[in-house]
Design a protein around this motif. Structure first.
Motif, mmCIF file in Angstrom:
data_model
loop_
_atom_site.group_PDB
_atom_site.id
_atom_site.type_symbol
_atom_site.label_atom_id
_atom_site.label_comp_id
_atom_site.label_asym_id
_atom_site.label_seq_id
_atom_site.Cartn_x
_atom_site.Cartn_y
_atom_site.Cartn_z
ATOM 1 N N LEU A 78 0.836 -1.191 0.000
ATOM 2 C CA LEU A 78 0.000 0.000 0.000
ATOM 3 C C LEU A 78 0.876 1.248 0.000
ATOM 4 O O LEU A 78 1.934 1.277 0.628
ATOM 5 N N THR A 79 0.417 2.268 -0.700
ATOM 6 C CA THR A 79 1.079 3.573 -0.647
ATOM 7 C C THR A 79 0.010 4.653 -0.520
ATOM 8 O O THR A 79 -1.149 4.447 -0.896
ATOM 9 N N THR A 80 0.399 5.784 0.000
ATOM 10 C CA THR A 80 -0.526 6.916 0.113
ATOM 11 C C THR A 80 0.256 8.207 -0.049
ATOM 12 O O THR A 80 1.420 8.300 0.353
ATOM 13 N N GLY A 81 -0.394 9.198 -0.642
ATOM 14 C CA GLY A 81 0.246 10.495 -0.813
ATOM 15 C C GLY A 81 -0.136 11.462 0.283
ATOM 16 O O GLY A 81 0.703 11.989 1.012
ATOM 17 N N GLN A 82 -1.447 11.664 0.469
ATOM 18 C CA GLN A 82 -1.935 12.640 1.437
ATOM 19 C C GLN A 82 -2.068 12.064 2.849
ATOM 20 O O GLN A 82 -1.942 12.776 3.831
ATOM 21 N N GLY A 83 -2.345 10.774 2.945
ATOM 22 C CA GLY A 83 -2.620 10.196 4.261
ATOM 23 C C GLY A 83 -1.430 9.503 4.891
ATOM 24 O O GLY A 83 -0.276 9.785 4.570
ATOM 25 N N HIS A 84 -1.725 8.584 5.802
ATOM 26 C CA HIS A 84 -0.695 7.784 6.445
ATOM 27 C C HIS A 84 -1.264 6.395 6.709
ATOM 28 O O HIS A 84 -2.471 6.177 6.644
ATOM 29 N N ILE A 85 -0.383 5.452 6.975
ATOM 30 C CA ILE A 85 -0.786 4.054 7.100
ATOM 31 C C ILE A 85 -0.663 3.581 8.539
ATOM 32 O O ILE A 85 0.369 3.775 9.181
ATOM 33 N N GLY A 86 -1.742 2.980 9.020
ATOM 34 C CA GLY A 86 -1.730 2.361 10.344
ATOM 35 C C GLY A 86 -1.614 0.858 10.191
ATOM 36 O O GLY A 86 -2.049 0.282 9.194
ATOM 37 N N SER A 87 -1.022 0.200 11.181
ATOM 38 C CA SER A 87 -0.846 -1.246 11.107
ATOM 39 C C SER A 87 -1.109 -1.895 12.457
ATOM 40 O O SER A 87 -1.009 -1.246 13.509
ATOM 41 N N TYR A 88 -1.445 -3.163 12.395
ATOM 42 C CA TYR A 88 -1.677 -3.923 13.628
ATOM 43 C C TYR A 88 -1.511 -5.406 13.330
ATOM 44 O O TYR A 88 -1.991 -5.891 12.305
ATOM 45 N N VAL A 89 -0.791 -6.111 14.204
ATOM 46 C CA VAL A 89 -0.662 -7.562 14.117
ATOM 47 C C VAL A 89 -1.097 -8.151 15.445
ATOM 48 O O VAL A 89 -0.615 -7.733 16.506
ATOM 49 N N HIS A 90 -2.014 -9.089 15.382
ATOM 50 C CA HIS A 90 -2.486 -9.743 16.598
ATOM 51 C C HIS A 90 -1.965 -11.177 16.663
ATOM 52 O O HIS A 90 -2.312 -12.012 15.832
ATOM 53 N N GLY A 91 -1.117 -11.415 17.655
ATOM 54 C CA GLY A 91 -0.637 -12.767 17.906
ATOM 55 C C GLY A 91 0.007 -13.442 16.718
ATOM 56 O O GLY A 91 -0.066 -14.668 16.576
ATOM 57 N N ARG A 92 0.612 -12.676 15.813
ATOM 58 C CA ARG A 92 1.243 -13.181 14.592
ATOM 59 C C ARG A 92 0.249 -13.714 13.567
ATOM 60 O O ARG A 92 0.601 -13.966 12.432
ATOM 61 N N LYS A 93 -1.017 -13.909 13.967
ATOM 62 C CA LYS A 93 -1.975 -14.611 13.119
ATOM 63 C C LYS A 93 -2.862 -13.694 12.272
ATOM 64 O O LYS A 93 -3.368 -14.093 11.244
#
Length: 295
Positions: free
Chosen positions: A148-163
């Protein structure tokens, strides 16, 4: 002849295989680096082929987000057992794969395998994978990835328990909001951002099913129509991110939360290890729900 530690180190970096295997190969080829590398690749290939037919539905989700949070990648890397999936080496490989995807934009898994494992490294992703197969004794493969890429925004991420892994593109708001939305997606499994994205055919199908169910009530046609529309709206609320109750505060919807923060979600990706490969007995969504409510 005597084999130096530097020779072993160089061969390990080139092939991604273990120290003892590299030393043995160098000894067998009288210190010839090229011949030793070829020998190890032949041996690794044979072992990899033997394990390739075995089911690999466990694994981990690797995520890489750039420092400016404008580019991110997520990859699912599979193995055979949860024991191997929990290992540091396997987890590091998944993270490195995601970083390669973010940096090099490979077209598919085959193209990814041909890339250097890390910038400037002699060993390819395929060679490091082969080394892990030999060392850990399980079938290991990269199943899928997205970038994913974005110009105006930003990227959030989350990993739960590796799964379970999630990437969210957010415009407005801040990093904490982006992570909260990613956690929500992990727990609540929305299929679309908004109801405008739901295919008309899917809505028509649900409406037809609800209409058949409502007819059994014996109510007048105009009442049945209202009942059907009510159920359709409920259905849309359940499968769209904006229509869902926010997991941290079920009294408000995600749409209302975003409006209060002058933010909007432009897209998201959600991966769950093994989805589509086999039935799972673990209720990861419920586990995520419990986690985010306590956060």
């Amino acid at each position: 002849m005597s084999i130096s530690a530097q020779q072993v180190k160089e061969l390990r970096e080139r092939t991604g295989l273990g120290m003892m295997e590299c030393k043995a190969a160098l000894t067998e080829t009288n210190g010839d680096m090229e011949a030793a590398a070829d020998l190890l690749r032949k041996r690794a290939g044979a072992k990899v082929e033997k394990k390739a037919g075995r089911i690999a539905a466990e694994g981990t989700i690797g995520i890489h987000v750039s420092a400016d949070r404008k580019t991110a990648a997520m990859a699912e890397v599979n193995c055979e057992t949860d024991f191997v999936a929990k290992g540091d080496e396997f987890d590091a490989f998944a993270g490195a794969v995601a970083a390669r995807v973010a940096a090099a934009q490979p077209a598919d898994v085959d193209a990814l395998y041909r890339l250097p494992h890390q910038d400037g490294a002699p060993a390819t992703v395929a060679q490091v994978r082969e080394g892990l197969v030999m060392k850990l004794g399980e079938n290991i493969n990269v199943r899928r990835f997205e970038r994913l890429t974005t110009g105006q925004g930003h990227i959030g991420s989350y990993v739960h328990g590796r799964k379970i892994g999630v990437l969210v593109v957010l415009e407005g708001g801040d990093e904490n909001l982006a992570k909260d939305i990613a956690m929500h997606v992990a727990a609540s499994r929305p299929e679309y951002v908004s109801k405008d994205q739901v295919p008309a055919a899917a809505v028509a199908k649900e409406k037809e099913i609800f209409a058949e169910q409502a007819k059994a009530s014996g109510k007048p046609a105009d009442i049945i129509e209202k009942m059907v529309m009510g159920r359709v709206n409920k259905y849309l609320g359940e499968i769209t991110l904006l229509g869902q109750p926010f997991v941290k505060d079920p009294e408000t919807t995600v749409e209302k939360l975003l409006k209060s923060k002058s933010a909007s979600v432009k897209g998201f990706i959600r991966y769950e290890v093994g989805e589509g490969l086999e039935k799972r007995s673990d209720n990861f969504a419920a586990e995520v729900m419990a986690t985010v409510k306590g956060a």
